[in-house]
Design a protein around this motif. Structure first.
Motif, PDB file in Angstrom:
ATOM      1  N   TYR A  41       1.914  29.928  -8.106  1.00  0.00           N
ATOM      2  CA  TYR A  41       0.997  28.915  -7.578  1.00  0.00           C
ATOM      3  C   TYR A  41       1.533  27.506  -7.863  1.00  0.00           C
ATOM      4  O   TYR A  41       1.577  26.659  -6.974  1.00  0.00           O
ATOM      5  N   TYR A  42       1.977  27.286  -9.074  1.00  0.00           N
ATOM      6  CA  TYR A  42       2.486  25.955  -9.440  1.00  0.00           C
ATOM      7  C   TYR A  42       3.832  25.653  -8.780  1.00  0.00           C
ATOM      8  O   TYR A  42       4.133  24.493  -8.503  1.00  0.00           O
ATOM      9  N   GLN A  43       4.621  26.676  -8.517  1.00  0.00           N
ATOM     10  CA  GLN A  43       5.870  26.440  -7.786  1.00  0.00           C
ATOM     11  C   GLN A  43       5.560  25.940  -6.380  1.00  0.00           C
ATOM     12  O   GLN A  43       6.208  25.015  -5.888  1.00  0.00           O
ATOM     13  N   LYS A  44       4.546  26.539  -5.752  1.00  0.00           N
ATOM     14  CA  LYS A  44       4.132  26.063  -4.421  1.00  0.00           C
ATOM     15  C   LYS A  44       3.580  24.641  -4.509  1.00  0.00           C
ATOM     16  O   LYS A  44       3.845  23.815  -3.630  1.00  0.00           O
ATOM     17  N   MET A  45       2.826  24.373  -5.564  1.00  0.00           N
ATOM     18  CA  MET A  45       2.300  23.017  -5.742  1.00  0.00           C
ATOM     19  C   MET A  45       3.436  22.006  -5.908  1.00  0.00           C
ATOM     20  O   MET A  45       3.379  20.908  -5.350  1.00  0.00           O
ATOM     21  N   VAL A  46       4.452  22.375  -6.672  1.00  0.00           N
ATOM     22  CA  VAL A  46       5.591  21.473  -6.888  1.00  0.00           C
ATOM     23  C   VAL A  46       6.323  21.228  -5.571  1.00  0.00           C
ATOM     24  O   VAL A  46       6.689  20.088  -5.253  1.00  0.00           O
ATOM     25  N   ILE A  47       6.518  22.279  -4.794  1.00  0.00           N
ATOM     26  CA  ILE A  47       7.188  22.127  -3.498  1.00  0.00           C
ATOM     27  C   ILE A  47       6.383  21.206  -2.597  1.00  0.00           C
ATOM     28  O   ILE A  47       6.937  20.292  -1.967  1.00  0.00           O
ATOM     29  N   ASN A  48       5.063  21.423  -2.529  1.00  0.00           N
ATOM     30  CA  ASN A  48       4.212  20.569  -1.700  1.00  0.00           C
ATOM     31  C   ASN A  48       4.227  19.124  -2.200  1.00  0.00           C
ATOM     32  O   ASN A  48       4.288  18.184  -1.403  1.00  0.00           O
ATOM     33  N   ALA A  49       4.163  18.957  -3.505  1.00  0.00           N
ATOM     34  CA  ALA A  49       4.172  17.606  -4.084  1.00  0.00           C
ATOM     35  C   ALA A  49       5.512  16.920  -3.807  1.00  0.00           C
ATOM     36  O   ALA A  49       5.546  15.725  -3.499  1.00  0.00           O
ATOM     37  N   ARG A  50       6.603  17.667  -3.887  1.00  0.00           N
ATOM     38  CA  ARG A  50       7.925  17.091  -3.597  1.00  0.00           C
ATOM     39  C   ARG A  50       8.010  16.682  -2.128  1.00  0.00           C
ATOM     40  O   ARG A  50       8.507  15.594  -1.810  1.00  0.00           O
ATOM     41  N   ASN A  51       7.527  17.549  -1.238  1.00  0.00           N
ATOM     42  CA  ASN A  51       7.548  17.221   0.186  1.00  0.00           C
ATOM     43  C   ASN A  51       6.707  15.969   0.470  1.00  0.00           C
ATOM     44  O   ASN A  51       7.127  15.098   1.235  1.00  0.00           O
ATOM     45  N   ARG A  52       5.541  15.897  -0.143  1.00  0.00           N
ATOM     46  CA  ARG A  52       4.670  14.725   0.050  1.00  0.00           C
ATOM     47  C   ARG A  52       5.349  13.469  -0.502  1.00  0.00           C
ATOM     48  O   ARG A  52       5.327  12.414   0.126  1.00  0.00           O
ATOM     49  N   GLU A 101       0.837  -1.206   0.000  1.00  0.00           N
ATOM     50  CA  GLU A 101       0.000   0.000   0.000  1.00  0.00           C
ATOM     51  C   GLU A 101       0.870   1.254   0.000  1.00  0.00           C
ATOM     52  O   GLU A 101       0.580   2.226  -0.711  1.00  0.00           O
ATOM     53  N   ALA A 102       1.928   1.240   0.799  1.00  0.00           N
ATOM     54  CA  ALA A 102       2.849   2.388   0.847  1.00  0.00           C
ATOM     55  C   ALA A 102       3.510   2.588  -0.513  1.00  0.00           C
ATOM     56  O   ALA A 102       3.713   3.728  -0.950  1.00  0.00           O
ATOM     57  N   GLN A 103       3.826   1.492  -1.191  1.00  0.00           N
ATOM     58  CA  GLN A 103       4.418   1.572  -2.533  1.00  0.00           C
ATOM     59  C   GLN A 103       3.440   2.241  -3.493  1.00  0.00           C
ATOM     60  O   GLN A 103       3.825   3.103  -4.288  1.00  0.00           O
ATOM     61  N   SER A 104       2.184   1.869  -3.396  1.00  0.00           N
ATOM     62  CA  SER A 104       1.159   2.444  -4.262  1.00  0.00           C
ATOM     63  C   SER A 104       0.989   3.945  -3.993  1.00  0.00           C
ATOM     64  O   SER A 104       0.912   4.752  -4.929  1.00  0.00           O
ATOM     65  N   VAL A 105       0.942   4.309  -2.716  1.00  0.00           N
ATOM     66  CA  VAL A 105       0.790   5.726  -2.343  1.00  0.00           C
ATOM     67  C   VAL A 105       2.009   6.519  -2.817  1.00  0.00           C
ATOM     68  O   VAL A 105       1.875   7.637  -3.319  1.00  0.00           O
ATOM     69  N   TYR A 106       3.190   5.931  -2.675  1.00  0.00           N
ATOM     70  CA  TYR A 106       4.415   6.605  -3.128  1.00  0.00           C
ATOM     71  C   TYR A 106       4.390   6.817  -4.641  1.00  0.00           C
ATOM     72  O   TYR A 106       4.734   7.901  -5.125  1.00  0.00           O
ATOM     73  N   GLN A 107       3.983   5.793  -5.389  1.00  0.00           N
ATOM     74  CA  GLN A 107       3.910   5.921  -6.854  1.00  0.00           C
ATOM     75  C   GLN A 107       2.926   7.023  -7.252  1.00  0.00           C
ATOM     76  O   GLN A 107       3.179   7.779  -8.187  1.00  0.00           O
ATOM     77  N   ASP A 108       1.821   7.111  -6.524  1.00  0.00           N
ATOM     78  CA  ASP A 108       0.837   8.159  -6.786  1.00  0.00           C
ATOM     79  C   ASP A 108       1.444   9.538  -6.496  1.00  0.00           C
ATOM     80  O   ASP A 108       1.250  10.480  -7.272  1.00  0.00           O
ATOM     81  N   ALA A 109       2.190   9.658  -5.399  1.00  0.00           N
ATOM     82  CA  ALA A 109       2.833  10.932  -5.052  1.00  0.00           C
ATOM     83  C   ALA A 109       3.863  11.319  -6.110  1.00  0.00           C
ATOM     84  O   ALA A 109       3.967  12.490  -6.483  1.00  0.00           O
ATOM     85  N   VAL A 110       4.607  10.348  -6.610  1.00  0.00           N
ATOM     86  CA  VAL A 110       5.593  10.616  -7.664  1.00  0.00           C
ATOM     87  C   VAL A 110       4.888  11.102  -8.926  1.00  0.00           C
ATOM     88  O   VAL A 110       5.323  12.073  -9.562  1.00  0.00           O
ATOM     89  N   ARG A 111       3.788  10.436  -9.272  1.00  0.00           N
ATOM     90  CA  ARG A 111       3.038  10.827 -10.473  1.00  0.00           C
ATOM     91  C   ARG A 111       2.520  12.264 -10.341  1.00  0.00           C
ATOM     92  O   ARG A 111       2.647  13.071 -11.262  1.00  0.00           O
ATOM     93  N   LYS A 112       1.964  12.609  -9.169  1.00  0.00           N
ATOM     94  CA  LYS A 112       1.445  13.969  -8.963  1.00  0.00           C
ATOM     95  C   LYS A 112       2.571  15.000  -8.997  1.00  0.00           C
ATOM     96  O   LYS A 112       2.398  16.097  -9.534  1.00  0.00           O
ATOM     97  N   PHE A 113       3.720  14.644  -8.433  1.00  0.00           N
ATOM     98  CA  PHE A 113       4.867  15.555  -8.481  1.00  0.00           C
ATOM     99  C   PHE A 113       5.296  15.788  -9.924  1.00  0.00           C
ATOM    100  O   PHE A 113       5.539  16.931 -10.329  1.00  0.00           O
ATOM    101  N   GLU A 114       5.382  14.722 -10.682  1.00  0.00           N
ATOM    102  CA  GLU A 114       5.797  14.852 -12.086  1.00  0.00           C
ATOM    103  C   GLU A 114       4.803  15.689 -12.879  1.00  0.00           C
ATOM    104  O   GLU A 114       5.202  16.503 -13.712  1.00  0.00           O
ATOM    105  N   GLU A 115       3.512  15.500 -12.615  1.00  0.00           N
ATOM    106  CA  GLU A 115       2.493  16.295 -13.319  1.00  0.00           C
ATOM    107  C   GLU A 115       2.633  17.774 -12.978  1.00  0.00           C
ATOM    108  O   GLU A 115       2.598  18.633 -13.876  1.00  0.00           O
TER     109      GLU A 115
END
Length: 147
Positions: free
Chosen positions: A82-93, A20-34
């Protein structure tokens, strides 16, 4: 006697948590990349617009068009912020989820190591039991020959 690992249920639970953690991590990576890709596209668009505007300025441009371009670039900069903040948040997540995944991996590996040691212990006991039985059989055969 068949080998039975005493922590099998816990190990399967930890393995499921790791998956499950692997799945959540993959989702976080995908959102960061987007988010990073969207930010890159906006920065590229701003660069093109600024070069286009400077090109037009050198040829001569009406004040209203300059104002329009500046307003558009100003709005684009707000979107970029706005997107820079989103990228920072996505990277932190993503980093947080990665650390969670590493913890789950370590936990599963601990249980696998315990299982390996337990299995080796089981094999040792089995071998000892087998040796005892063989000794008993040897003693009985020796005694029966002697009579």
């Amino acid at each position: 006697m068949q080998y039975q690992y005493k922590f099998e249920k816990i190990m399967s639970l930890r393995t499921r948590e790791k998956d499950e953690a692997q799945s959540v991590y993959q989702d976080a990576v995908r959102k960061f990349e987007e988010a990073a890709d969207h930010l890159y596209q906006l920065l590229k668009k701003k660069e093109v617009l600024e070069s286009h505007q400077s090109e037009k300025l050198s040829k001569g441009l009406a004040v209203s068009e300059i104002r329009h371009h500046q307003q558009f670039i100003g709005n684009l900069e707000k979107t970029i912020d706005y997107y820079q903040k989103m990228v920072i948040n996505a990277r932190n997540r993503m980093n947080y989820q990665h650390s969670q995944l590493m913890e789950k991996n370590i936990e599963v590996k601990k249980y696998q190591k315990i299982k390996e040691k337990d299995y080796l212990h089981y094999l040792t006991i089995e071998k000892e039991e087998e040796n005892k039985v063989m000794d008993e059989i040897s003693i009985q055969q020796f005694m029966s020959r002697g009579n």
